[in-house]
Motif scaffolding. Structure first.
Motif, PDB file in Angstrom:
ATOM      1  N   UNK A   1      -6.387   9.903   9.523  1.00 11.98           N
ATOM      2  CA  UNK A   1      -5.803  11.182   9.929  1.00 11.98           C
ATOM      3  C   UNK A   1      -5.557  12.132   8.771  1.00 11.98           C
ATOM      4  N   UNK A   2      -5.231  11.587   7.603  1.00  7.48           N
ATOM      5  CA  UNK A   2      -4.980  12.470   6.464  1.00  7.48           C
ATOM      6  C   UNK A   2      -6.116  12.392   5.459  1.00  7.48           C
ATOM      7  N   UNK A   3      -7.293  11.950   5.907  1.00  3.15           N
ATOM      8  CA  UNK A   3      -8.448  11.950   5.015  1.00  3.15           C
ATOM      9  C   UNK A   3      -9.015  10.568   4.777  1.00  3.15           C
ATOM     10  N   UNK A   4      -9.322  10.291   3.520  1.00  3.60           N
ATOM     11  CA  UNK A   4     -10.091   9.067   3.253  1.00  3.60           C
ATOM     12  C   UNK A   4      -9.242   7.800   3.224  1.00  3.60           C
ATOM     13  N   UNK A   5      -7.927   7.934   3.143  1.00  3.82           N
ATOM     14  CA  UNK A   5      -7.089   6.738   3.073  1.00  3.82           C
ATOM     15  C   UNK A   5      -6.139   6.608   4.261  1.00  3.82           C
ATOM     16  N   UNK A   6      -5.887   5.367   4.636  1.00  5.20           N
ATOM     17  CA  UNK A   6      -4.858   5.058   5.626  1.00  5.20           C
ATOM     18  C   UNK A   6      -3.518   5.534   5.070  1.00  5.20           C
TER      19      UNK A   6
ATOM     20  N   UNK B   1       0.818   7.178   6.131  1.00  4.66           N
ATOM     21  CA  UNK B   1       1.940   7.241   7.067  1.00  4.66           C
ATOM     22  C   UNK B   1       1.552   7.928   8.380  1.00  4.66           C
ATOM     23  N   UNK B   2       0.634   8.879   8.295  1.00  2.00           N
ATOM     24  CA  UNK B   2       0.196   9.562   9.521  1.00  2.00           C
ATOM     25  C   UNK B   2      -0.413   8.559  10.498  1.00  2.00           C
ATOM     26  N   UNK B   3      -1.182   7.601   9.977  1.00  7.23           N
ATOM     27  CA  UNK B   3      -1.791   6.584  10.835  1.00  7.23           C
ATOM     28  C   UNK B   3      -0.753   5.584  11.344  1.00  7.23           C
ATOM     29  N   UNK B   4       0.203   5.251  10.502  1.00  8.91           N
ATOM     30  CA  UNK B   4       1.282   4.348  10.928  1.00  8.91           C
ATOM     31  C   UNK B   4       1.977   4.928  12.163  1.00  8.91           C
ATOM     32  N   UNK B   5       2.217   6.236  12.143  1.00  6.92           N
ATOM     33  CA  UNK B   5       2.934   6.880  13.255  1.00  6.92           C
ATOM     34  C   UNK B   5       2.020   7.067  14.469  1.00  6.92           C
ATOM     35  N   UNK B   6       0.777   7.447  14.221  1.00  5.41           N
ATOM     36  CA  UNK B   6      -0.115   7.846  15.308  1.00  5.41           C
ATOM     37  C   UNK B   6      -0.808   6.675  16.000  1.00  5.41           C
ATOM     38  N   UNK B   7      -1.261   5.668  15.231  1.00  5.75           N
ATOM     39  CA  UNK B   7      -2.114   4.633  15.822  1.00  5.75           C
ATOM     40  C   UNK B   7      -1.494   3.956  17.055  1.00  5.75           C
ATOM     41  N   UNK B   8      -0.222   3.541  17.010  1.00  3.98           N
ATOM     42  CA  UNK B   8       0.327   2.876  18.202  1.00  3.98           C
ATOM     43  C   UNK B   8       0.259   3.740  19.462  1.00  3.98           C
ATOM     44  N   UNK B   9       0.290   5.051  19.297  1.00  6.25           N
ATOM     45  CA  UNK B   9       0.196   5.936  20.463  1.00  6.25           C
ATOM     46  C   UNK B   9      -1.215   5.925  21.048  1.00  6.25           C
ATOM     47  N   UNK B  10      -2.221   6.051  20.194  1.00  9.90           N
ATOM     48  CA  UNK B  10      -3.583   6.093  20.724  1.00  9.90           C
ATOM     49  C   UNK B  10      -3.981   4.716  21.253  1.00  9.90           C
ATOM     50  N   UNK B  11      -3.424   3.657  20.666  1.00 10.65           N
ATOM     51  CA  UNK B  11      -3.727   2.304  21.163  1.00 10.65           C
ATOM     52  C   UNK B  11      -3.215   2.128  22.589  1.00 10.65           C
ATOM     53  N   UNK B  12      -2.002   2.592  22.838  1.00  8.52           N
ATOM     54  CA  UNK B  12      -1.439   2.411  24.187  1.00  8.52           C
ATOM     55  C   UNK B  12      -2.148   3.339  25.174  1.00  8.52           C
ATOM     56  N   UNK B  13      -2.538   4.510  24.722  1.00  8.77           N
ATOM     57  CA  UNK B  13      -3.230   5.459  25.607  1.00  8.77           C
ATOM     58  C   UNK B  13      -4.608   4.906  26.001  1.00  8.77           C
ATOM     59  N   UNK B  14      -5.307   4.304  25.054  1.00  7.06           N
ATOM     60  CA  UNK B  14      -6.604   3.697  25.389  1.00  7.06           C
ATOM     61  C   UNK B  14      -6.400   2.487  26.303  1.00  7.06           C
TER      62      UNK B  14
ATOM     63  N   UNK C   1      -2.269  18.085  -1.671  1.00  3.34           N
ATOM     64  CA  UNK C   1      -3.124  18.343  -0.519  1.00  3.34           C
ATOM     65  C   UNK C   1      -3.050  17.206   0.512  1.00  3.34           C
ATOM     66  N   UNK C   2      -3.238  15.976   0.035  1.00  7.21           N
ATOM     67  CA  UNK C   2      -3.200  14.840   0.956  1.00  7.21           C
ATOM     68  C   UNK C   2      -1.784  14.616   1.496  1.00  7.21           C
ATOM     69  N   UNK C   3      -0.798  14.872   0.654  1.00  7.98           N
ATOM     70  CA  UNK C   3       0.582  14.673   1.090  1.00  7.98           C
ATOM     71  C   UNK C   3       0.955  15.657   2.201  1.00  7.98           C
ATOM     72  N   UNK C   4       0.519  16.900   2.044  1.00  3.19           N
ATOM     73  CA  UNK C   4       0.807  17.914   3.060  1.00  3.19           C
ATOM     74  C   UNK C   4       0.253  17.461   4.411  1.00  3.19           C
ATOM     75  N   UNK C   5      -0.993  16.996   4.405  1.00  6.89           N
ATOM     76  CA  UNK C   5      -1.637  16.591   5.652  1.00  6.89           C
ATOM     77  C   UNK C   5      -0.978  15.322   6.220  1.00  6.89           C
TER      78      UNK C   5
ATOM     79  N   UNK D   1       0.815  -1.215   0.000  1.00  9.32           N
ATOM     80  CA  UNK D   1       0.000   0.000   0.000  1.00  9.32           C
ATOM     81  C   UNK D   1       0.852   1.269   0.000  1.00  9.32           C
ATOM     82  N   UNK D   2       0.366   2.268  -0.713  1.00  9.50           N
ATOM     83  CA  UNK D   2       1.025   3.572  -0.772  1.00  9.50           C
ATOM     84  C   UNK D   2       0.764   4.277   0.554  1.00  9.50           C
ATOM     85  N   UNK D   3       1.806   4.718   1.239  1.00  8.65           N
ATOM     86  CA  UNK D   3       1.625   5.349   2.549  1.00  8.65           C
ATOM     87  C   UNK D   3       1.758   6.869   2.497  1.00  8.65           C
ATOM     88  N   UNK D   4       2.350   7.369   1.406  1.00 10.04           N
ATOM     89  CA  UNK D   4       2.441   8.831   1.235  1.00 10.04           C
ATOM     90  C   UNK D   4       1.788   9.184  -0.096  1.00 10.04           C
TER      91      UNK D   4
END
Lengths: 224, 224
Positions: free
Chosen positions: B158-163, B165-178, B94-98, B86-89
């Motif tokens: 996090x960056x719109x309609x597709x999963x 790199x932003x989700x790759x970086x962020x998800x493990x943090x919110x998972x551990x916080x929950x 517009x989507x790349x900036x986000x 899968x393409x992560x960036x």
């Protein structure tokens, strides 16, 4: 050429300086810019908050695309303007690996510097301890030795023979640390690196304006 | 296929989890891996130090190219294996900036979490203050509200309609916080996001092994 870009920045801020250097390296001229005074709290003004709701600089916009995190903005500029100016992320796997590694690893140095420099801002007086300041100084000194080692073994630039994104991210940090009085004798490789990069056109063109007629005279880090 | 890669990791570490997810997303299978116990100090062993002299995980190597910083490793994998998995960036500006913005901005959340979770490890007992713990909790709560707002206004990713790199970086943090007990009622958008991403194949395949038969039962963050 880059009239559809806007950058709000402050003089001497390493994250801002990164974006300024990246814009020069990518030969993006004529962008709208606003030099803000942090002392006057201008980064909390409406115009900056409209771009960066965190009220921080850099605040950067290309058309409607906002990219405020300094490394994110630099990666975006490199990706969107690949064939313009200088290549900041090499294609070869080996050099690319080192470029990404050192660019992100520099955030360790940034954090150690912030822990020390912002201690009195972040920690209320009643909670402050000399032992914490000492520990923060030692952590920064140890981190600097890691980078001294990299440049002693490798170089002349952080990712090898060419200036890269790693230098865009790292140079503003070592520049401010040397300005704070870091011992050049104890850090010969970092000093050599600094002296080489400071004369690069993109770096000279973006030198913090309030540094120009205001020599360091600070020795906060001289015994590090 | 990826026999020329080696990853040393530990279970539940957000930086390690990022690299594991990125490898799955890029369909890179069969890499050499070593699950280390941080409690036993295995990340300070010679084999890991040979890859990552900081004695930290992830320690990642592709051939002779070492990329240990988690975001650096993810960017490297995306760049080197563009057409695989899968393409992560995204390509669109517009989507790349986000994507770049949120991926790097997630380090703010990581720092707030570390400030709180590692306080007793980093600060000697004689220097500890309840007021500092309170301040760290408030800073983490405020940071989480920023992300709750992003996902309330945008999404589903996090960056719109597709999963991305932003989700790759962020998800493990919110998972551990929950897992640490964050109130789902007070964070409905973060909870919806978590429930959606947790079932993604790359995330399920890399779920921290010590979490599987070990439900949270922790309420450290429940009043945040």
């Amino acid at each position: 050429m880059a009239q559809d870009m806007t950058l709000h920045w402050s003089s001497g801020s390493p994250p801002c300086w990164r974006v300024l250097i990246a814009l020069e390296e990518k030969n993006l001229k004529g962008y709208n810019q606003k030099l803000l005074s942090m002392e006057k709290g201008e980064h909390k003004g409406k115009e900056t908050l409209d771009i960066n709701p965190r009220g921080q600089v850099p605040a950067f916009k290309h058309g409607n695309n906002v990219v405020n995190e300094s490394i994110a903005a630099c990666l975006y500029l490199e990706s969107q303007f690949k064939s313009s100016g200088n290549k900041l992320i090499p294609d070869s796997a080996q050099e690319q690996a080192l470029t990404y590694q050192r660019a992100l690893e520099a955030l360790n140095l940034q954090q150690r510097l912030a822990d020390l420099a912002q201690y009195t801002m972040r920690v209320p007086e009643a909670e402050r301890h000399d032992s914490a300041v000492k520990r923060n100084r030692e952590a920064l000194a140890a981190e600097l030795q890691i980078w001294e080692g990299y440049l002693q073994k490798g170089g002349p630039y952080l990712a090898g023979k060419n200036f890269s994104m790693a230098d865009v991210v790292f140079f503003p940090l070592i520049a401010i640390i040397l300005r704070f009085g870091l011992s050049q004798e104890k850090h010969p490789s970092l000093t050599r690196y600094y002296n080489q990069v400071k004369d690069r056109p993109s770096v000279k063109a973006t030198w913090p304006p309030h540094w120009v007629n205001n020599p360091p005279g600070m020795d906060m880090l001289k015994d590090l």
